[in-house]
Design a protein around this motif. Structure first.
Motif, PDB file in Angstrom:
ATOM      1  N   ILE A   1       0.837  -1.207   0.000  1.00 29.10           N
ATOM      2  CA  ILE A   1       0.000   0.000   0.000  1.00 29.10           C
ATOM      3  C   ILE A   1       0.869   1.254   0.000  1.00 29.10           C
ATOM      4  O   ILE A   1       0.633   2.200  -0.769  1.00 29.10           O
ATOM      5  CB  ILE A   1      -0.945  -0.007   1.219  1.00 29.10           C
ATOM      6  CG1 ILE A   1      -1.904  -1.193   1.125  1.00 29.10           C
ATOM      7  CG2 ILE A   1      -1.728   1.298   1.305  1.00 29.10           C
ATOM      8  CD1 ILE A   1      -2.825  -1.336   2.318  1.00 29.10           C
ATOM      9  N   PHE A   2       1.906   1.272   0.857  1.00 33.27           N
ATOM     10  CA  PHE A   2       2.798   2.432   0.902  1.00 33.27           C
ATOM     11  C   PHE A   2       3.496   2.639  -0.433  1.00 33.27           C
ATOM     12  O   PHE A   2       3.609   3.772  -0.933  1.00 33.27           O
ATOM     13  CB  PHE A   2       3.835   2.256   2.017  1.00 33.27           C
ATOM     14  CG  PHE A   2       3.239   2.224   3.395  1.00 33.27           C
ATOM     15  CD1 PHE A   2       2.110   2.970   3.701  1.00 33.27           C
ATOM     16  CD2 PHE A   2       3.796   1.434   4.393  1.00 33.27           C
ATOM     17  CE1 PHE A   2       1.546   2.937   4.968  1.00 33.27           C
ATOM     18  CE2 PHE A   2       3.239   1.398   5.657  1.00 33.27           C
ATOM     19  CZ  PHE A   2       2.111   2.150   5.949  1.00 33.27           C
ATOM     20  N   ASN A   3       3.989   1.521  -1.017  1.00 28.85           N
ATOM     21  CA  ASN A   3       4.676   1.632  -2.312  1.00 28.85           C
ATOM     22  C   ASN A   3       3.720   2.142  -3.389  1.00 28.85           C
ATOM     23  O   ASN A   3       4.099   2.970  -4.229  1.00 28.85           O
ATOM     24  CB  ASN A   3       5.239   0.270  -2.729  1.00 28.85           C
ATOM     25  CG  ASN A   3       6.401  -0.167  -1.850  1.00 28.85           C
ATOM     26  OD1 ASN A   3       7.113   0.669  -1.284  1.00 28.85           O
ATOM     27  ND2 ASN A   3       6.597  -1.471  -1.720  1.00 28.85           N
ATOM     28  N   ALA A   4       2.458   1.613  -3.368  1.00 31.46           N
ATOM     29  CA  ALA A   4       1.483   2.043  -4.361  1.00 31.46           C
ATOM     30  C   ALA A   4       1.170   3.530  -4.213  1.00 31.46           C
ATOM     31  O   ALA A   4       1.096   4.268  -5.205  1.00 31.46           O
ATOM     32  CB  ALA A   4       0.211   1.219  -4.233  1.00 31.46           C
ATOM     33  N   LEU A   5       1.006   3.983  -2.967  1.00 34.94           N
ATOM     34  CA  LEU A   5       0.710   5.402  -2.740  1.00 34.94           C
ATOM     35  C   LEU A   5       1.872   6.292  -3.174  1.00 34.94           C
ATOM     36  O   LEU A   5       1.664   7.375  -3.758  1.00 34.94           O
ATOM     37  CB  LEU A   5       0.382   5.636  -1.261  1.00 34.94           C
ATOM     38  CG  LEU A   5      -0.951   5.056  -0.777  1.00 34.94           C
ATOM     39  CD1 LEU A   5      -1.094   5.218   0.734  1.00 34.94           C
ATOM     40  CD2 LEU A   5      -2.120   5.718  -1.498  1.00 34.94           C
ATOM     41  N   ASN A   6       3.088   5.859  -2.889  1.00 36.46           N
ATOM     42  CA  ASN A   6       4.260   6.629  -3.329  1.00 36.46           C
ATOM     43  C   ASN A   6       4.340   6.685  -4.849  1.00 36.46           C
ATOM     44  O   ASN A   6       4.678   7.732  -5.437  1.00 36.46           O
ATOM     45  CB  ASN A   6       5.544   6.012  -2.766  1.00 36.46           C
ATOM     46  CG  ASN A   6       5.689   6.275  -1.281  1.00 36.46           C
ATOM     47  OD1 ASN A   6       5.197   7.283  -0.766  1.00 36.46           O
ATOM     48  ND2 ASN A   6       6.372   5.373  -0.582  1.00 36.46           N
TER      49      ASN A   6
END
Length: 319
Positions: free
Chosen positions: A142-147
């Motif tokens: 999720i963090f990678n996708a948001l970044n």
């Protein structure tokens, strides 16, 4: 007028009791070692019948031998066979009820324990599945996708909006997964495509995706989020550890009476494939709980720096 018990009668009773205890103890050991108490009634009764007859005959032979040896029998004219048949019949009146009570007591006890163990196992598997489903969406993803989406906002706003929709689809599917036992393969595949599209933003040319899908398999049921998790593991433990990246190939086809799902990815196996609570054992248990013992899951090195995860789900031929 009271009839006194003679010493010989006491000795005969003593021999009868000791012989019965000794022989029936041996019979009990045979039952335990042979596992007769675990058998169904239809299979157990013939074995018990033969065992009871042999036990009664053995007791009769020992009693006759001891009685003659100790000169406890006054009926010397009585032939051997009638004596054996009489003692065997008398002994059977005691041995048969004892054996039947012993069998049914242990049969009911073992069946109850097995049923309780089955309930405990199913409860444990369901608990593991629930924890697994809730942990399916890796926070790092999720963090990678948001970044990745944040980086696209200025560079490619249209792709950023599409990526937000893809992430929303995955999160929605994960939340709904707890309420469903199975979903169609088509629905699961669409979620996987959204996931891989988001990962492609991060990996760019380092991630290549190939599909080989038989359209007839699209309506087949599979556990929710299972394919997505297997693909996520392929990315996390395979592609991300390769300097030049690699390929994820998803194949869906019918093989004999099975729906076969194969996920191939560049990389090698390691112990971390059991992370995130989705190891080999829990995946196989989940499949077998939903589709029976014929369902299976396996993961192995397929050679040439390739890992293969294979799922086999029996096809309902009655449909």
């Amino acid at each position: 007028m009271e009839q006194k018990i003679t010493q010989k009668e006491v000795e005969i009773m003593f021999i009868t009791v000791l012989t019965g205890i000794f022989v029936t103890h041996g019979f009990r050991e045979v039952i335990k070692r042979s596992g007769w108490a675990l058998l169904t009634v239809e299979k157990a009764l013939p074995k018990f019948l033969i065992g009871m007859v042999l036990t009664c005959i053995t007791i009769g032979l020992i009693r006759i031998a001891l009685a003659d040896m100790l000169h406890l029998v006054s009926h010397k004219t009585t032939e051997f066979m009638p004596r054996l048949l009489t003692i065997t019949a008398d002994t059977g009146l005691m041995i048969i009820p004892w054996t039947l009570i012993y069998y049914f007591y242990h049969y009911i006890q073992i069946s109850s324990k097995q049923q309780l163990d089955t309930f405990k196992l199913e409860a444990l598997v369901k608990e593991l599945e629930l924890k697994t489903i809730k942990a399916h969406i890796n926070p790092h993803f999720i963090f990678n996708a948001l970044n990745s989406i944040r980086a696209l906002i200025d560079e490619n706003p249209v792709r950023a909006r599409t990526a937000i929709t893809e992430l929303s689809n995955i999160l929605r599917s994960s939340m709904q997964a707890e309420k469903l036992e199975t979903v169609t393969f088509e629905k699961e595949l669409n979620i996987v495509k959204d996931y891989l599209a988001l990962e492609h933003i991060r990996f760019e040319d380092r991630l290549q995706v190939e599909y080989d899908i038989d359209e007839d398999t699209l309506d087949q049921p599979i556990p929710p989020m299972m394919l997505q998790t297997l693909v996520e593991n392929a990315i996390k433990h395979g592609i991300s550890r390769q300097v030049d990246g690699g390929t994820v190939r998803i194949t869906s086809d019918f093989k004999d009476d099975y729906h076969e799902l194969v996920i191939l990815n560049t990389g090698v196996l390691n112990g971390s494939r059991n992370s995130d609570g989705f190891g080999l054992a829990s995946t196989k248990n989940r499949l077998q709980l939903l589709f029976g013992q014929k369902a299976n899951f396996d993961i192995r090195e397929a050679g040439d720096n390739t890992v293969e995860a294979r799922v086999l789900i029996p096809v309902d031929m009655s449909k």
